[in-house]
Design a protein around this motif. Structure first.
Motif, PDB file in Angstrom:
ATOM      1  N   CYS A 107      33.631  80.419 -46.839  1.00 34.96           N
ATOM      2  CA  CYS A 107      34.283  79.562 -45.841  1.00 34.96           C
ATOM      3  C   CYS A 107      34.365  78.122 -46.352  1.00 34.96           C
ATOM      4  O   CYS A 107      35.414  77.479 -46.260  1.00 34.96           O
ATOM      5  N   GLU A 108      33.285  77.623 -46.924  1.00 37.61           N
ATOM      6  CA  GLU A 108      33.278  76.262 -47.443  1.00 37.61           C
ATOM      7  C   GLU A 108      34.300  76.087 -48.569  1.00 37.61           C
ATOM      8  O   GLU A 108      35.053  75.112 -48.600  1.00 37.61           O
ATOM      9  N   GLU A 109      34.320  77.042 -49.494  1.00 36.02           N
ATOM     10  CA  GLU A 109      35.243  76.929 -50.627  1.00 36.02           C
ATOM     11  C   GLU A 109      36.694  77.097 -50.177  1.00 36.02           C
ATOM     12  O   GLU A 109      37.593  76.407 -50.685  1.00 36.02           O
ATOM     13  N   TYR A 110      36.934  77.980 -49.226  1.00 35.83           N
ATOM     14  CA  TYR A 110      38.298  78.157 -48.710  1.00 35.83           C
ATOM     15  C   TYR A 110      38.768  76.867 -48.047  1.00 35.83           C
ATOM     16  O   TYR A 110      39.900  76.399 -48.272  1.00 35.83           O
ATOM     17  N   PHE A 111      37.913  76.278 -47.226  1.00 40.05           N
ATOM     18  CA  PHE A 111      38.288  75.031 -46.559  1.00 40.05           C
ATOM     19  C   PHE A 111      38.581  73.923 -47.576  1.00 40.05           C
ATOM     20  O   PHE A 111      39.543  73.163 -47.413  1.00 40.05           O
ATOM     21  N   GLU A 112      37.754  73.832 -48.600  1.00 41.52           N
ATOM     22  CA  GLU A 112      37.986  72.812 -49.621  1.00 41.52           C
ATOM     23  C   GLU A 112      39.332  73.027 -50.314  1.00 41.52           C
ATOM     24  O   GLU A 112      40.059  72.062 -50.605  1.00 41.52           O
ATOM     25  N   GLN A 113      39.679  74.265 -50.577  1.00 40.19           N
ATOM     26  CA  GLN A 113      40.964  74.565 -51.206  1.00 40.19           C
ATOM     27  C   GLN A 113      42.127  74.192 -50.297  1.00 40.19           C
ATOM     28  O   GLN A 113      43.162  73.692 -50.757  1.00 40.19           O
ATOM     29  N   LEU A 114      41.973  74.412 -49.016  1.00 41.57           N
ATOM     30  CA  LEU A 114      43.036  74.058 -48.072  1.00 41.57           C
ATOM     31  C   LEU A 114      43.170  72.546 -47.935  1.00 41.57           C
ATOM     32  O   LEU A 114      44.272  72.033 -47.710  1.00 41.57           O
ATOM     33  N   VAL A 115      42.066  71.836 -48.086  1.00 41.34           N
ATOM     34  CA  VAL A 115      42.124  70.373 -48.114  1.00 41.34           C
ATOM     35  C   VAL A 115      42.926  69.912 -49.330  1.00 41.34           C
ATOM     36  O   VAL A 115      43.784  69.023 -49.234  1.00 41.34           O
ATOM     37  N   GLN A 117      45.237  71.451 -50.763  1.00 40.84           N
ATOM     38  CA  GLN A 117      46.640  71.777 -50.527  1.00 40.84           C
ATOM     39  C   GLN A 117      47.268  70.891 -49.446  1.00 40.84           C
ATOM     40  O   GLN A 117      48.411  71.112 -49.042  1.00 40.84           O
ATOM     41  N   GLU A 118      46.486  69.925 -48.974  1.00 41.04           N
ATOM     42  CA  GLU A 118      46.953  68.885 -48.056  1.00 41.04           C
ATOM     43  C   GLU A 118      47.365  69.421 -46.675  1.00 41.04           C
ATOM     44  O   GLU A 118      48.291  68.903 -46.048  1.00 41.04           O
ATOM     45  N   PHE A 119      46.658  70.425 -46.211  1.00 41.36           N
ATOM     46  CA  PHE A 119      46.847  70.853 -44.825  1.00 41.36           C
ATOM     47  C   PHE A 119      46.102  69.890 -43.913  1.00 41.36           C
ATOM     48  O   PHE A 119      45.035  69.381 -44.262  1.00 41.36           O
TER      49      PHE A 119
END
Length: 242
Positions: A107-115, A117-119
């Protein structure tokens, strides 16, 4: 994927993995919202499919994305705290369980990746309510809201935005079975449930109201209530963060 030729005033959404970069960027530029359905591979009795939580999370995510716009990511089929580990319950087969530590890390790594990607808004709809699995996802979202105050991370389960008289947390009972009948009726077999005794968690992997009373019509009522309440919350987030 949304293949319609939308006017500029029509909400646009799509499945992230099915879109070309130019399509992603077209949606992202207007509605930088990422939807992350989070499911499980878990035994749900003889009457429901193993992927019920994932089916529910994906379809309810899409329902919301169609209203608000945004990009729907592939479902995460990873969960901790499944029925196979519940005290006093013996259903060792047909559940693929992962550690709480792994769930937190993903969850932490997914959220960081979405950050990266500028969501601006990240919506995680969790179809599995095992504890502390759901609490872990919500705790991570809370931490990211503090870390990135210009963005919003919303981790929740569908029953949290629906009146209790219509839906409460359950496992393969009236609520979840009705939702499955609404979204994928061909995957449900109510005839597999016993007809001559009370339904129980220990014997039938059911926690909650009697699934023999489940109907697609009840599932539709749940979905309509969810869409109404979740979209209202999203409207407030969009006004603040977009």
């Amino acid at each position: 994927m949304n293949n319609n030729k939308n006017s500029e005033h029509t909400v646009k959404w799509g499945f992230y993995q099915q879109m070309r970069p130019v399509q992603i960027e077209s949606i992202h530029s207007k509605t930088p919202i990422a939807y992350l359905p989070w499911g499980a591979i878990e035994y749900h009795g003889k009457h429901n499919p193993i992927g019920l939580d994932s089916t529910k999370a994906l379809n309810m995510t899409v329902d919301l994305a169609k209203i608000t716009g945004g990009l729907v990511f592939p479902t995460v089929h990873l969960a901790a705290n499944l029925i196979k580990s519940y005290p006093g319950v013996d259903f060792p087969k047909h559940s693929i369980e992962f550690s709480e530590k792994l769930i937190r890390n993903i969850c932490e790594e997914y959220f960081e990746q979405l950050v990266l990607q500028e969501f601006k808004i990240i919506v995680l709809l969790c179809g599995h309510a095992g504890e502390p699995h759901l609490d872990i996802l919500k705790t991570v979202a809370k931490a990211f809201n503090q870390k990135y105050p210009d963005k919003y991370f919303w981790a929740f389960a569908e029953f949290e935005v629906i009146p209790k008289e219509l839906l409460i947390a359950n496992h393969s009972a009236l609520g979840e079975t009705s939702l499955q009948l609404y979204y994928a009726p061909e995957t449900v077999n109510l005839e597999a449930l016993p007809k001559d005794r009370i339904i129980s968690l220990e014997q039938d992997a059911v926690s909650g109201s009697d699934p023999r009373l489940a109907t697609s019509a009840h599932g539709e009522k749940i979905v309509k209530s969810y869409i109404k309440n979740a979209s209202k919350f999203m409207e407030a987030l969009i006004q603040k963060y977009l």
